[in-house]
Design a protein around this motif. Structure first.
Motif, PDB file in Angstrom:
ATOM      1  N   ILE A 127      -4.286  54.072  65.301  1.00 36.16           N
ATOM      2  CA  ILE A 127      -4.254  53.920  63.841  1.00 36.16           C
ATOM      3  C   ILE A 127      -3.171  52.919  63.446  1.00 36.16           C
ATOM      4  CG2 ILE A 127      -3.887  55.124  61.644  1.00 36.16           C
ATOM      5  CD1 ILE A 127      -4.892  57.676  63.054  1.00 36.16           C
TER       6      ILE A 127
ATOM      7  N   GLU B 222     -11.138  49.394  55.313  1.00 31.16           N
ATOM      8  CA  GLU B 222      -9.749  49.582  54.882  1.00 31.16           C
ATOM      9  C   GLU B 222      -9.310  51.046  54.852  1.00 31.16           C
ATOM     10  OE1 GLU B 222     -12.238  47.907  53.485  1.00 31.16           O
ATOM     11  OE2 GLU B 222     -11.864  47.600  51.357  1.00 31.16           O
TER      12      GLU B 222
ATOM     13  N   ASP C 180      -8.278  54.305  56.662  1.00 29.47           N
ATOM     14  CA  ASP C 180      -7.739  54.544  57.998  1.00 29.47           C
ATOM     15  C   ASP C 180      -8.120  55.911  58.561  1.00 29.47           C
ATOM     16  OD1 ASP C 180      -6.297  52.051  58.199  1.00 29.47           O
ATOM     17  OD2 ASP C 180      -4.903  52.861  56.737  1.00 29.47           O
TER      18      ASP C 180
ATOM     19  N   ARG D 226      -3.906  44.772  59.922  1.00 25.63           N
ATOM     20  CA  ARG D 226      -4.265  44.519  58.518  1.00 25.63           C
ATOM     21  C   ARG D 226      -3.157  43.756  57.801  1.00 25.63           C
ATOM     22  NH1 ARG D 226      -5.859  49.563  56.748  1.00 25.63           N
ATOM     23  NH2 ARG D 226      -3.866  50.246  55.900  1.00 25.63           N
TER      24      ARG D 226
ATOM     25  N   LEU E 101      -0.744  53.532  54.872  1.00 32.04           N
ATOM     26  CA  LEU E 101      -1.887  54.120  55.561  1.00 32.04           C
ATOM     27  C   LEU E 101      -2.769  54.829  54.544  1.00 32.04           C
ATOM     28  CD1 LEU E 101       0.003  55.593  58.634  1.00 32.04           C
ATOM     29  CD2 LEU E 101      -1.692  53.780  58.728  1.00 32.04           C
TER      30      LEU E 101
ATOM     31  N   LYS F 253      -4.386  49.326  63.946  1.00 26.43           N
ATOM     32  CA  LYS F 253      -5.272  48.882  62.870  1.00 26.43           C
ATOM     33  C   LYS F 253      -4.465  48.541  61.619  1.00 26.43           C
ATOM     34  CE  LYS F 253      -9.035  50.422  59.865  1.00 26.43           C
ATOM     35  NZ  LYS F 253      -9.938  51.515  59.467  1.00 26.43           N
ATOM     36  N   PHE F 254      -3.488  49.392  61.293  1.00 30.53           N
ATOM     37  CA  PHE F 254      -2.645  49.172  60.119  1.00 30.53           C
ATOM     38  C   PHE F 254      -1.824  47.885  60.272  1.00 30.53           C
ATOM     39  CE2 PHE F 254       1.634  49.739  58.282  1.00 30.53           C
ATOM     40  CZ  PHE F 254       1.308  49.799  56.941  1.00 30.53           C
TER      41      PHE F 254
END
Length: 249
Positions: free
Chosen positions: A214, A110, A112, A221, A88, A217-218
């Motif tokens: 969060i 990119e 966070d 990715r 993160l 999203k991580f």
């Protein structure tokens, strides 16, 4: 409800031990599930990889799934950030009043989380909304100052939260504890959120549900099959192109 907190890597095992002592069952005898994000300041580790080998999960029985890892960048470097997609990414903008730098770093998907202790303008918040960058309010920042300095920092955080609501930014509250004295239980963090202007529901989300945004999203990715939001590869052919784990896929 799963709750989250962020500890600095220094002394985090002691903080974790204290946190477990505060983990008191509710009236029905049910314990609250808690997860920890351990963050450390970014340093160039290429020179001595063995010396800087990550041992975050060593000696923590039964907690490997509960502990996540993050890097804090105090100097903005998109090149260094892009070399660490498996952690993160936090950017600490304490004492950084240069709006140009803030405008620049919030252009990148990119990143966070921004740890914001200075007032940010509407351009920054618009960028954060576009690139789904969250904002973190750290309780230890208030705990470690006194008098008018504390009043000023609280005022800055309150103003930033007003902008957060206006521009629909994801937000979290955490201790960012670096020692046992900075650790506070979830109830204290939700009360801190209310001081910043959050409702009961918003303060609860700030220590639970909003962290999951969060995490999504991580995970997206680092999901090799997810090309972009709503577009997933069902089956690769003979040649599999490596996924770019930053920016817009």
């Amino acid at each position: 409800m799963i709750t989250y907190d962020i500890f600095k890597k220094e002394n985090y095992l002691e903080n974790l031990k204290i946190a477990k002592e505060f983990d008191i069952p509710d009236r029905k005898g049910k314990k609250q599930e808690a997860r920890i994000i351990v963050v450390e300041k970014f340093e160039n580790k290429d020179k001595n990889k063995e010396k800087n080998k990550d041992k975050t999960n060593e000696g923590i029985e039964g907690n490997k799934e509960e502990i996540l890892k993050g890097l804090v960048f105090e100097k903005f470097s998109i090149e260094s950030i892009r070399k660490n997609p498996a952690q993160l990414i936090f950017c600490n903008i304490t004492n950084n009043k240069d709006s140009k730098i803030l405008n620049e770093l919030t252009k990148y998907n990119e990143i966070d989380v921004i740890i914001a202790n200075e007032i940010m303008d509407k351009v920054v918040f618009k960028n954060m909304n576009k690139n789904f960058i969250s904002i973190a309010f750290g309780f230890s920042e208030i705990l470690n100052c006194w008098g008018m300095q504390r009043v000023k920092k609280l005022a800055i955080m309150k103003k930033n939260f007003q902008m957060v609501k206006k521009y629909g930014i994801n937000y979290i509250v955490s201790t960012f504890a670096g020692n046992i004295f900075e650790y506070k239980p979830t109830e204290t963090l939700t009360a801190f959120g209310k001081i910043l202007g959050m409702s009961d529901e918003e303060s609860r989300n700030a220590v639970s549900k909003n962290y999951e945004n969060i995490m999504k999203k991580f995970n997206d990715r680092n999901d090799e099959n997810l090309l972009t939001d709503g577009l997933r590869v069902l089956k690769f052919g003979d040649v599999k192109k490596e996924k770019k784990k930053y920016g817009y896929y």
